[in-house]
Design an enzyme around this catalytic site. Sequence first.
Site, PDB file in Angstrom:
ATOM      1  CE1 TYR A   1      18.259   7.234  23.070  1.00  0.00           C
ATOM      2  CE2 TYR A   1      18.356   9.078  21.548  1.00  0.00           C
ATOM      3  CZ  TYR A   1      18.035   7.765  21.818  1.00  0.00           C
ATOM      4  OH  TYR A   1      17.490   6.990  20.829  1.00  0.00           O
TER       5      TYR A   1
ATOM      6  CE  LYS B   1      13.600  -5.761  32.460  1.00  0.00           C
ATOM      7  NZ  LYS B   1      12.790  -6.903  31.954  1.00  0.00           N
TER       8      LYS B   1
ATOM      9  CG  ASP C   1      10.065  -7.527  29.604  1.00  0.00           C
ATOM     10  OD1 ASP C   1       9.297  -6.761  30.229  1.00  0.00           O
ATOM     11  OD2 ASP C   1      10.619  -8.509  30.134  1.00  0.00           O
TER      12      ASP C   1
ATOM     13  CG  ASP D   1      15.016   5.448  19.462  1.00  0.00           C
ATOM     14  OD1 ASP D   1      14.518   6.045  18.487  1.00  0.00           O
ATOM     15  OD2 ASP D   1      16.038   4.734  19.378  1.00  0.00           O
TER      16      ASP D   1
ATOM     17  CG  ASP E   1      11.774   2.829  14.944  1.00  0.00           C
ATOM     18  OD1 ASP E   1      11.514   4.017  15.220  1.00  0.00           O
ATOM     19  OD2 ASP E   1      12.699   2.485  14.183  1.00  0.00           O
TER      20      ASP E   1
HETATM   21  C1  IPM Z   1      14.337   9.128  16.541  1.00  0.00           C
HETATM   22  C2  IPM Z   1      15.699   8.826  15.983  1.00  0.00           C
HETATM   23  C3  IPM Z   1      16.746   9.619  16.747  1.00  0.00           C
HETATM   24  C4  IPM Z   1      16.688   9.185  18.194  1.00  0.00           C
HETATM   25  C5  IPM Z   1      18.181   9.509  16.211  1.00  0.00           C
HETATM   26  C6  IPM Z   1      18.273   9.886  14.761  1.00  0.00           C
HETATM   27  C7  IPM Z   1      19.137  10.326  17.030  1.00  0.00           C
HETATM   28  O1  IPM Z   1      15.932   7.461  15.996  1.00  0.00           O
HETATM   29  O2  IPM Z   1      13.974  10.321  16.582  1.00  0.00           O
HETATM   30  O3  IPM Z   1      13.625   8.200  16.907  1.00  0.00           O
HETATM   31  O4  IPM Z   1      17.248   8.142  18.564  1.00  0.00           O
HETATM   32  O5  IPM Z   1      16.079   9.908  18.995  1.00  0.00           O
HETATM   33 MG    MG Z   2      14.229   6.311  16.516  1.00  0.00          MG
END
Ligand code: IPM
Ligand code: MG
Length: 360
Positions: free
Chosen positions: A141, A191, A223, A247, A251
Site C-alpha cells: 500500500y 506467501k 492461498d 484487506d 472481507d
Molecule cells: C479497508 C478498505 C480500505 C483498504 C480502502 C478503502 C482504502 O478496503 O479498510 O479494508 O484497502 O485498506
Molecule cells: Mg478492504
Amino acid sequence: MNLNILTVPGDGIGVEVTTEAVRVLEHVCKKFNHNLRLSEALLGGVAIHKTGGPYPEETSKMALEADATLMGAVGLPEFDNWPPEKRPERGLLGIRKTLGVYANLRPVKSYPSLLDSSPLKNHLVDGVDMIIVRELTGGIYYGTPRGITGEGGEERGTNTMTYTRDEIARVTRMAFNLARNRRKKLTSVDKSNVLETSQLWRRVVCEVAPEFPDVELEHILVDNCAMQLILRPKQFDVVVMENMFGDILSDEGAVIAGSIGMLPSASIGGKKPSGAWVGLYEPVHGSAPDIAGQNKANPLGAIGSVAAMFEYSFGLMDEAKAVYKAMETVLNSGNTTADLKPKGTPATTVQVGEAVCAAI
Ligand code: IPM
Ligand code: MG
C-alpha cells in the site's frame, strides 16, 4: 474520564453509520459519566469536494490532537478513474500513516442469531471467534517505487511490497499479546514459497515466538488460508498478516459474520509526538454508494468500532461490554437491517442505533 474524540464520517453510508455510532458513544458517556468532547473533520471524497484534496492538513492536525478518531467510510464512484494519489482512499491511507496505527484488529465472530445470514452451513460458522490482525502502515500500500510509466505496449504499472524487520516484529508482538489473552493460538499468513517479503516475515515471526512460549504458532500460505477460512473457520484464533493479504482475507471474514456491515475494526499501535497512544476506529465496510442516504445501512460495524474504542483506547471494559451486549440484544430481537435478512420488515439505520442505545 475526558474523552476527546474526532469523527471523520467520510463518504456514502459513512455519514449515516457514524451518526449512529456517535449516538451510542454519547449515550454510553452519559450513562457512565464521562466527559465527551466531539469534533468532526473531512476525509475522502467529501474532502476533495470541499478542499481539493482527500486528506486536508486540518484533518491530520485534528487527528493528532484527539484521543481517538472514529472513521466512517471513504470512496465515491465519481472518482473511479482518478489516479490513486488523488482518490478518496488516499485520505484513509494518509490518516493511518499520520497516526502510525500499524496494527488493524478485525474481529470476526459468529452471532447465534445470525447463523442463517451466512451462506455457509451453520455448523461451520457456529462458534467462530477470531481476530484478524492486519499490518496497516506498510507493505504494498505504501512501498516505492510505484506508478505507471512508459507508453504503448511498454506502459508499465509498478508497486512495491516491502517490509523491514522492525515493522514485522511490532505487529507480530501485538498479535502474540492478543493471542496470549485468548485461546493462545497464533496463525501467521504469508506467501513465503514465492515472495522474499514473506520469507523475511516468516523468519521474524519465528524469532519473536520464543518471547511467547505459552502461545502456539503456526504458519499458513495465504492461498490455503483463504480456503481454510471458509472450510474450517473455527480453527483460527488470532491470525496475523501483511497489509494487502489482510484487506482481502478480512472481507472473506464478512461471509462468516453474515454481512460486511457487521465488522468493526480497531487500528492501534500508534503514538502521538507527545508519546500518547492513539487509535483509529473504522468499520471494515466501504461507502456503499448504492444505498447511501437511504437509511438502510447496517450501523453495527461502526457501533462495534465504538466498543473497540472504549476497550483499546481507554481501557474502559465495562463500557465496551455494555455496547457489545446491547448489540447482541438487538441482533437477538431480529430488529436488523436488510443485509442481515430479517424475517419481518427490515429496520432502518437510525432504528438500529436507537435500539442499541435502548438496550444499554
Ligand atoms: C479497508 C478498505 C480500505 C483498504 C480502502 C478503502 C482504502 O478496503 O479498510 O479494508 O484497502 O485498506
Ligand atoms: Mg478492504
